[in-house]
Design a protein around this motif. Structure first.
Motif, PDB file in Angstrom:
ATOM      1  N   PHE A   1       2.081   9.973  64.270  1.00 39.30           N
ATOM      2  CA  PHE A   1       3.198  10.027  63.322  1.00 39.30           C
ATOM      3  C   PHE A   1       4.460  10.536  64.012  1.00 39.30           C
ATOM      4  O   PHE A   1       5.542   9.971  63.870  1.00 39.30           O
ATOM      5  N   ARG A   2       4.313  11.617  64.774  1.00 38.43           N
ATOM      6  CA  ARG A   2       5.471  12.203  65.449  1.00 38.43           C
ATOM      7  C   ARG A   2       6.068  11.231  66.465  1.00 38.43           C
ATOM      8  O   ARG A   2       7.283  11.065  66.553  1.00 38.43           O
ATOM      9  N   GLN A   3       5.196  10.571  67.237  1.00 40.42           N
ATOM     10  CA  GLN A   3       5.688   9.652  68.251  1.00 40.42           C
ATOM     11  C   GLN A   3       6.348   8.422  67.625  1.00 40.42           C
ATOM     12  O   GLN A   3       7.316   7.898  68.154  1.00 40.42           O
ATOM     13  N   GLU A   4       5.834   7.982  66.486  1.00 33.29           N
ATOM     14  CA  GLU A   4       6.361   6.775  65.855  1.00 33.29           C
ATOM     15  C   GLU A   4       7.684   7.042  65.127  1.00 33.29           C
ATOM     16  O   GLU A   4       8.625   6.255  65.231  1.00 33.29           O
ATOM     17  N   PHE A   5       7.765   8.170  64.408  1.00 37.88           N
ATOM     18  CA  PHE A   5       8.912   8.411  63.546  1.00 37.88           C
ATOM     19  C   PHE A   5       9.848   9.509  64.052  1.00 37.88           C
ATOM     20  O   PHE A   5      10.912   9.728  63.479  1.00 37.88           O
TER      21      PHE A   5
END
Length: 507
Positions: A10-14
């Motif tokens: 989630f962190r890497q994507e958003f």
């Protein structure tokens, strides 16, 4: 594991923070004498009835056909027998598992260290200087930075130029990068520098894009990394300490925005930086950069609480320095990586000295045969036969003492700087004072109150070393680190400088 993996994705994507909210329970009490059932009997009964995590995991593996019951028992048996065997081996050969005892008075007789020459070649000096001062054609720096910062840097790196603190720091970082050492710094606003001195990351004035000159030296696994961190000192310093453990060949630094901000990270300092080697033989090269100096900024932003770190010093556990020249700072950073021991390094860094005209270093002090000097002699070399007073000090106060002596044409006083406060370089100190045989007035001068700073740590050590008592020149004991008003600060500073030169100087 699934939750952690999902959170990372989630962190890497958003590019947004995500929080794992974990609910846990303690199967046993707080310690071996505690019984949780005393205060939580119903909860304890439910926990006791619940299978252990290992049992639940084994059950899941068996249900998926990935493990038989016999295999699970064999794994448990192997683990238990391995621990039992290690325990018996420890009982049979206890000496193999006990750290060697340190010297009775290790703060006076530190463990031997190899003298490390940390100067660099003129060719490398010029190469890094070029990288630090040349910008891409497409990059437009802030007009003020171009006029006051970059032009000054270009002049400094030319032949005969003088380097300030930020230049010396970048030169040290760049030289380590060329030697395949990662360089890492985190701290509040550290990319620019709290005092707008560093500018390790430049922002394009037209489009806001970033340019980090030292990244041009990145190659392979070696990298320059500098991060502005949040005001969460314990978490950030704890993370960097762990990073330094896992990267023993890297220069890993954490910078407090002001030295007293390290108050928020005191638990990391006390339990890990100061004590980890004694408790677990866990060695670390972590560097703390703590701005320190009395310029009338009030009680909250004057002192980095030097006394707290010195109180933690024993058994040669760490290094505490307060350098007074850019070259000394340069060599200290390089020494931290190149010396043959791994010890945390506490550096009390300057504020006003970042731009003080006298606090600069010529090219020759960075080149080939030079190194960090734990004690600095008096550059004015007073005639030994005339000297009757020796003033010892550390840090910024040296420049105020030297200016006072020059203004009043005082010729009977030598000023010695302790650049490294712990471990105390006794041989160097006695060697520098040996020519001054007529000295009868030994003085320790500091800006900090007498119940703070280095005085409490050094008072008895200096007295034993020179077989005499030292006179104190500094602020009296205080409940807070500094005066709250600029005028009161100036008056106190004037008094303590005069006091260092004796009663006649005060009249």
């Amino acid at each position: 594991v699934w939750a952690a993996d999902f959170a990372l994705q989630f962190r890497q994507e958003f590019g947004r923070d995500i929080i794992l909210d974990m609910y846990c329970y303690r199967r046993l009490g707080h310690n071996e004498t505690d019984q949780a059932a005393f205060t939580a009997p119903m909860q304890t009964k439910r926990i006791e009835a619940r299978p252990t995590a290992a049992s639940l995991y084994g059950m899941a593996l068996r249900e998926r056909g990935e493990l038989t019951e016999q295999q699970e028992q064999d794994i448990r048996k192997d683990l238990w027998e391995g621990m039992e065997q290690a325990y018996l081996q420890m009982k049979e050969n206890p000496a193999d598992y006990i750290l060697p005892a340190t010297a009775q008075d290790a703060d006076e007789t530190p463990l031997p260290r190899t003298s490390t020459r940390t100067g660099i070649s003129l060719e490398l000096f010029q190469r890094i200087g070029s990288i630090l001062t040349e910008l891409p054609d497409s990059f437009t720096p802030h007009p003020t930075l171009e006029k006051r910062f970059l032009v000054r840097r270009r002049e400094a790196f030319r032949e005969g130029g003088l380097l300030d603190w930020a230049m010396a720091e970048s030169l040290a970082w760049g030289s380590l990068l060329t030697e395949n050492h990662t360089v890492r710094l985190s701290g509040q606003d550290c990319q620019r520098g709290t005092f707008s001195q560093r500018h390790a990351v430049l922002h394009d004035f037209n489009d806001g894009s970033l340019y980090t000159p030292l990244e041009k030296l990145n190659h392979g696994t070696t990298a320059f990394r500098i991060y502005n961190s949040s005001l969460s000192e314990a978490s950030v310093l704890g993370f960097e300490y762990g990073y330094a453990l896992d990267s023993p060949d890297a220069l890993v630094m954490w910078e407090a925005q002001f030295g007293d901000f390290s108050n928020g990270a005191q638990v990391i300092v006390d339990q890990f930086i100061a004590a980890a080697e004694a408790k677990w033989n866990q060695k670390n090269r972590m560097v703390l950069l703590l701005p320190h100096g009395y310029e009338g900024a009030g009680s909250e932003h004057s002192s980095a609480r030097m006394e707290r770190y010195l109180q933690l010093c024993a058994d040669d556990n760490m290094q505490v320095i307060n350098p007074t020249t850019p070259a000394q700072y340069f060599h200290a950073l390089r020494r931290q990586v190149h010396r043959n021991v791994h010890k945390p390094l506490i550096i009390f860094t300057p504020k006003s000295l970042l731009s003080r005209p006298e606090a600069v270093s010529p090219h020759r002090e960075f080149l080939a045969s030079t190194r960090f000097r734990e004690v600095l002699p008096d550059p004015d070399t007073p005639a030994p036969g005339q000297v009757t007073r020796a003033v010892l000090c550390t840090g910024k106060i040296y420049y105020d003492l030297a200016a006072y002596r020059k203004e009043r044409n005082i010729s009977d006083t030598v000023i010695i700087r302790l650049e490294q406060i712990y471990p105390l370089a006794q041989e160097q100190l006695t060697y520098l004072l040996a020519p001054y045989q007529k000295v009868r007035d030994f003085v320790w001068c500091q800006e900090e109150p007498s119940n703070m700073g280095a005085w409490g740590h050094l008072r008895n050590r200096l007295g034993r070393l020179f077989a005499t008592s030292f006179r104190y020149a500094g602020r009296p004991s205080m409940a807070c680190p500094a005066e709250g008003a600029k005028a009161l600060h100036a008056a106190a500073q004037k008094r303590l400088i005069a006091a260092a030169f004796g009663p006649r100087a005060q009249s």
